[in-house]
Design an enzyme around this catalytic site. Structure first.
Site, short mmCIF file in Angstrom:
data_model
loop_
_atom_site.label_atom_id
_atom_site.label_comp_id
_atom_site.label_asym_id
_atom_site.label_seq_id
_atom_site.Cartn_x
_atom_site.Cartn_y
_atom_site.Cartn_z
N GLU A 160 22.42 -19.29 14.26
CA GLU A 160 21.64 -20.28 14.28
C GLU A 160 21.89 -21.49 13.07
O GLU A 160 21.31 -22.03 12.63
CB GLU A 160 20.12 -19.69 13.76
CG GLU A 160 19.99 -19.19 12.41
CD GLU A 160 20.30 -17.59 12.54
OE1 GLU A 160 19.79 -17.01 11.60
OE2 GLU A 160 21.03 -17.19 13.29
N ASP A 192 20.48 -24.15 8.54
CA ASP A 192 20.19 -22.84 9.07
C ASP A 192 18.69 -22.84 9.51
O ASP A 192 17.69 -23.48 8.69
CB ASP A 192 20.22 -21.98 7.75
CG ASP A 192 20.20 -20.42 8.27
OD1 ASP A 192 19.82 -20.33 9.58
OD2 ASP A 192 20.07 -19.75 7.50
#
Length: 393
Positions: free
Chosen positions: A313, A270
């Site tokens: 993301e 992440d």
């Protein structure tokens, strides 16, 4: 289709394609065969010329007239053989027929000498001229227009020689029609052959074009199939594997681990503070960052490792034949490289970091969701602990 047929339109009287580029392409296509045929015709012609010298010897003996005719025959034969040698090395000379036509005209001029040296065989010479006229069209490969000009030259030259020898005008008219007959027959026979061969060429070219179109369509469909497959298995922005594809590959690797008692590690990644990058620099820069990270992951990891985009993301990394300890080392090296690889945007360097959660797939894991849930818990701990780190689960 109509335009294509117009392209291969034929001139009925010339026996050639109306379009010069098509006619030129046809002559180039048949160049080698025409050259071989012409070489044979020239050699046979030379042989017959010399062979008929025996008849001159029978009629004239070793006289001055015999030697004149022999010189004529030998000279003509040398020209013919010389041209056959040249055509063998330069087959393009057979395409337009210019050299052949000139040689035919020279041959007629030399043949006319016989009318004056041996007036006793005028009837024989006229018969030979009939054979020559037919041969111009049938035996010697040449353009039909050229053959017409040469045949007309031969007929008019013969009539002129006969008129100089005292032949009556009414007989000349009869001989004109006599010589015109083989020329007309030869013309129509040659015309038919020319039209037939060009029609076959047109059909051949149309077949080739259809095949090329089919090949192009097949190639286009194959490329489309590859593109559709790529779209179905990859993320359009980053080019990484999409969820459907990396889950398929996970099941394959999981089955391999079960069969061979191997190791398989999974990592959830992440990006840290990615929303701030979008807010400060815009979504275009955000997309640029995602592409940069995707390329860095693919270039850094092994070609056997699997890199996919989990969403937003977040990324999924599958490391076959890698236990948890080794996976931690590999992923930490990846984290350091990412931290040391800023993105240039808006004349600024954007520093990028990410939090990585690594877990090893075990026998109790049924689906990839089981593994991801375990990695997500570790990822949460990593974020709580300050981000930009690798956490094991």
């Amino acid at each position: 289709m109509a335009k294509e047929k117009d392209r291969y339109a034929l001139s009925a009287w010339r026996g050639e394609f109306l379009h010069q580029d098509v006619e030129g392409a046809y002559r180039e296509h048949v160049k080698e065969g025409t050259a071989r045929h012409l070489i044979v015709a020239l050699r046979v012609w030379a042989f017959l010329l010399v062979s008929f010298g025996w008849l001159d010897y029978i009629g004239l003996g070793l006289s001055e007239g015999f030697y004149h005719l022999l010189a004529m025959r030998l000279f003509s034969a040398l020209l013919l053989l010389g041209l056959s040698v040249i055509v063998r090395h330069r087959p393009e000379l057979a395409k337009d027929g210019g050299a052949v036509s000139i040689l035919e005209a020279i041959g007629f001029l030399l043949f006319f000498i016989i009318y004056f040296v041996r007036p006793d065989i005028v009837i024989w010479n006229i018969g030979v001229t009939v054979i020559i006229l037919i041969s111009l069209y049938i035996f010697i490969p040449n353009r039909l227009v050229n053959s017409n000009v040469t045949a007309l030259f031969g007929i008019l030259g013969t009539l002129y020689c006969l008129s100089l020898g005292g032949t009556e005008p009414r007989l000349l008219v009869g001989i004109f029609f006599l010589l015109s007959f083989p020329a007309i027959v030869g013309y129509f026979a040659s015309r038919r052959l020319n039209l037939s061969s060009r029609q076959q060429y047109a059909l051949f070219m149309e077949t080739v074009q259809v095949n090329q179109s089919l090949q192009a369509e097949i190639k286009r469909r194959e490329e489309l199939e590859v593109e559709l497959k790529l779209q179905a298995t990859t993320d359009p922005l980053t080019g990484l594997l999409n969820r459907r594809q990396y889950e398929t590959l996970f099941r394959r690797e999981q089955e391999r681990v079960r069969r061979h008692a191997g190791k398989l590690s999974l990592c959830v990644t992440d990006l840290d503070h990615f929303k701030k990058i979008n807010d400060d620099h815009g979504h275009d820069v955000g997309d640029q960052v995602l592409k940069h990270i995707s390329d860095l992951f693919v270039e850094t990891l092994r070609h056997t490792d699997i890199v996919g985009r989990f969403g937003g993301e977040e990324f999924i990394l599958l490391l076959p034949d890698t236990d948890l300890d080794n996976a931690m080392v590999v992923i930490d090296r990846l984290r350091e490289k990412l931290q040391a690889s800023p993105v240039e945007a808006d004349d600024k360097e954007i520093r990028i970091t990410a939090t990585f959660a690594v877990t090893e797939v075990n026998a109790e894991d049924v689906t990839i969701e089981d593994v991801i849930r375990r990695a997500d818990k570790a990822l949460y701990r990593g974020k709580e602990a300050g981000r930009n780190q690798v956490v094991a689960s």
